[in-house]
Motif scaffolding. Structure first.
Motif, PDB file in Angstrom:
ATOM      1  N   MET A  94       1.233  -1.268   0.079  1.00  0.00           N
ATOM      2  CA  MET A  94       0.202   0.176   0.224  1.00  0.00           C
ATOM      3  C   MET A  94       0.595   1.587  -0.145  1.00  0.00           C
ATOM      4  O   MET A  94       1.522   1.605   0.558  1.00  0.00           O
ATOM      5  N   GLN A 107      -0.359   5.215  13.519  1.00  0.00           N
ATOM      6  CA  GLN A 107      -0.373   3.848  12.524  1.00  0.00           C
ATOM      7  C   GLN A 107      -0.029   2.274  13.213  1.00  0.00           C
ATOM      8  O   GLN A 107      -0.095   1.086  12.614  1.00  0.00           O
ATOM      9  N   ASP A 152      -1.338  -0.793  13.757  1.00  0.00           N
ATOM     10  CA  ASP A 152      -0.795  -2.579  13.853  1.00  0.00           C
ATOM     11  C   ASP A 152      -0.366  -3.153  15.243  1.00  0.00           C
ATOM     12  O   ASP A 152      -0.833  -5.207  14.528  1.00  0.00           O
ATOM     13  N   HIS A 207      -3.578  -4.839  16.343  1.00  0.00           N
ATOM     14  CA  HIS A 207      -4.943  -6.200  15.467  1.00  0.00           C
ATOM     15  C   HIS A 207      -4.844  -6.264  15.698  1.00  0.00           C
ATOM     16  O   HIS A 207      -6.219  -7.018  16.192  1.00  0.00           O
ATOM     17  N   HIS A 245      -7.161  -2.883   1.394  1.00  0.00           N
ATOM     18  CA  HIS A 245      -7.445  -1.551   2.081  1.00  0.00           C
ATOM     19  C   HIS A 245      -7.652  -0.055   1.458  1.00  0.00           C
ATOM     20  O   HIS A 245      -6.837  -0.825  -0.026  1.00  0.00           O
ATOM     21  N   TYR A 246      -7.874   0.690   1.545  1.00  0.00           N
ATOM     22  CA  TYR A 246      -8.106   2.355   0.791  1.00  0.00           C
ATOM     23  C   TYR A 246      -6.900   2.833   2.213  1.00  0.00           C
ATOM     24  O   TYR A 246      -7.356   3.355   2.752  1.00  0.00           O
ATOM     25  N   ARG A 247      -5.845   4.153   1.222  1.00  0.00           N
ATOM     26  CA  ARG A 247      -6.051   4.880   2.149  1.00  0.00           C
ATOM     27  C   ARG A 247      -5.648   6.470   0.308  1.00  0.00           C
ATOM     28  O   ARG A 247      -5.745   6.180  -0.527  1.00  0.00           O
ATOM     29  N   ARG A 278     -10.244   6.176   5.270  1.00  0.00           N
ATOM     30  CA  ARG A 278      -9.148   5.206   4.800  1.00  0.00           C
ATOM     31  C   ARG A 278     -10.060   4.156   5.260  1.00  0.00           C
ATOM     32  O   ARG A 278     -11.699   4.186   6.191  1.00  0.00           O
ATOM     33  N   ASP A 319     -10.271  -0.851   6.171  1.00  0.00           N
ATOM     34  CA  ASP A 319      -9.434  -1.767   5.974  1.00  0.00           C
ATOM     35  C   ASP A 319     -10.717  -2.629   6.112  1.00  0.00           C
ATOM     36  O   ASP A 319     -11.684  -2.373   7.282  1.00  0.00           O
ATOM     37  N   GLU A 351     -11.086  -6.870   6.388  1.00  0.00           N
ATOM     38  CA  GLU A 351     -10.588  -8.341   6.163  1.00  0.00           C
ATOM     39  C   GLU A 351     -11.804  -9.136   6.131  1.00  0.00           C
ATOM     40  O   GLU A 351     -11.755  -9.091   7.791  1.00  0.00           O
TER      41      GLU A 351
END
Lengths: 74, 320
Positions: A1, A23, A27, A30, B113-115, B216, B218, B220
């Motif tokens: 990404m 971030q 992470d 998560h 995922h997107y940003r 944004r 995310d 899954e």
């Protein structure tokens, strides 16, 4: 990404130091089992002029301040 | 040669199985194993009736996004028709012409995922049009519908909620004035199956920023395949598990003293919550979270204990 997490430096825009802090926490937490409904907030304080500094680019402090907070879990 | 092969295969199987038994998949590295103690006093201050009598172990399989779902995602992420689209194996990578919007959809794995490029805000340039917290439930429901996820498989993080909403805040101190800005608001949820929440695994989150646009994302989500059904442990068996040193102490606040389990006077179980954990494995493992009060002799602390919910020696071996 894109945006700081890409290995392709030529096409990525590095995260600001402030956003990298958040971030990294997102992470890290998560896949951690916090089933009790734990809420974790991270904060950053700094000079307004340095709000969007990255490792490669930075600004001289201007003498005014900001305080920033974000929830990183959940 | 055949005998040698069988012997090596058996040894390999034994090593993997012992490793699984010694170090359950649902355990995270920083958790402390509670040492075995025959005389540990355990009191049940709650009923175990809410724990099902049987529980499934699931396989995680790829989740293939349908074309309408991909189309919905592109629409939610504000892409225009001139976006740059690349296919890389089963990944779909979409970028806006100016490079500000970046989306990757792993079509065969159920990952999105997107940003977006961060917009610089300041005390003289505050974010406009961020939806209020009250508007977020509608955003959240529409998001789940657009991804064609059953709403019954969505849960929050506090036992009674379906979505978690939060907002960041930036305060600028300019002279004697404090200027507050909210750049986005967030929606987060996790998955549940058979009414049991995931605490490490499938989940979704997105941020809604200026003018109500998603900035944004995310996500899954896997297909699930039932693999093995196992009987859950009784209250007496769970007590034995604690005494046999097969349970783990959850994380404690950093400002407190660690628990010396060898001198603990009493553990009172206030709630027992079955959970699923997959982490980065291809299997969904059930385990039990016990919300407890621990009488250390000096103080009474609230702490989480994580322990097996089934006899894990009866689980069929895991390939991954």
């Amino acid at each position: 990404m894109n945006y700081g997490t890409s290995t392709n430096a030529a096409s990525s825009s590095p995260l600001t130091i402030r956003l990298a802090w958040y971030q990294a926490a997102r992470d890290a937490f998560h896949n951690v089992p916090f089933p009790s409904g734990t809420v974790i907030n991270y904060s950053v304080a700094g000079d307004n002029a340095c709000h969007d500094d990255t490792l490669q680019t930075n600004s001289s402090p201007a003498g005014t301040w900001f305080f920033d907070t974000q929830q990183v879990f959940p | 040669v055949t005998k040698k092969f069988i012997l090596i295969a058996f040894q390999l199987f034994s090593c993997c199985w012992i490793a699984l038994c010694e170090n359950p998949r649902w355990r995270i590295p920083d958790e402390i194993r509670i040492p075995a103690r025959d005389d540990l006093v355990v009191r049940w201050g709650c009923s175990i009736e809410k724990v099902p009598q049987d529980i499934w172990v699931y396989h995680l399989l790829p989740h293939h996004f349908s074309e309408p779902v991909v189309s919905n995602v592109l629409s939610m992420c504000s892409f225009s028709y001139d976006a740059e689209v690349k296919h890389n194996g089963d990944a779909l990578v979409v970028k806006s012409r100016d490079g500000a919007l970046n989306l990757s959809v792993i079509v065969g794995s159920g990952i999105i995922h997107y940003r977006t490029k961060e917009v610089t805000y300041g005390p003289n340039n505050l974010t406009k049009g961020v939806p209020s917290i009250l508007a977020l439930p509608t955003f959240a429901t529409n998001f789940v519908r657009a991804l064609q996820i059953p709403i019954s498989e969505v849960t929050g993080f506090f036992g009674t909620d379906q979505f978690n909403f939060s907002e960041p805040m930036t305060m600028y101190y300019v002279g004697d004035t404090t200027v507050t800005n909210v750049t986005f608001r967030s929606v987060k949820f996790r998955r549940c199956v058979d009414d049991i929440p995931f605490v490490g695994g499938d989940s979704g989150s997105f941020d809604v920023g200026a003018n109500g646009k998603i900035i944004r994302l995310d996500f899954e989500w896997h297909e699930l395949e039932r693999r093995q059904r196992l009987r859950t442990l009784s209250a007496e068996e769970i007590t034995d598990v604690l005494r046999l040193g097969k349970a783990y102490q959850g994380l404690l606040p950093m400002n407190g003293d660690p628990i010396d389990w060898l001198t603990v006077k009493k553990v009172t179980i206030k709630k027992a919550l079955p959970c699923y954990f997959s982490g980065s494995t291809g299997t969904l493992f059930p385990f039990l979270v016990l919300f407890t009060s621990i009488d250390t002799g000096d103080a009474v602390l609230d702490a989480q204990i994580e322990c097996p919910i089934v006899d894990e020696t009866k689980m069929t071996p895991i390939k991954n």
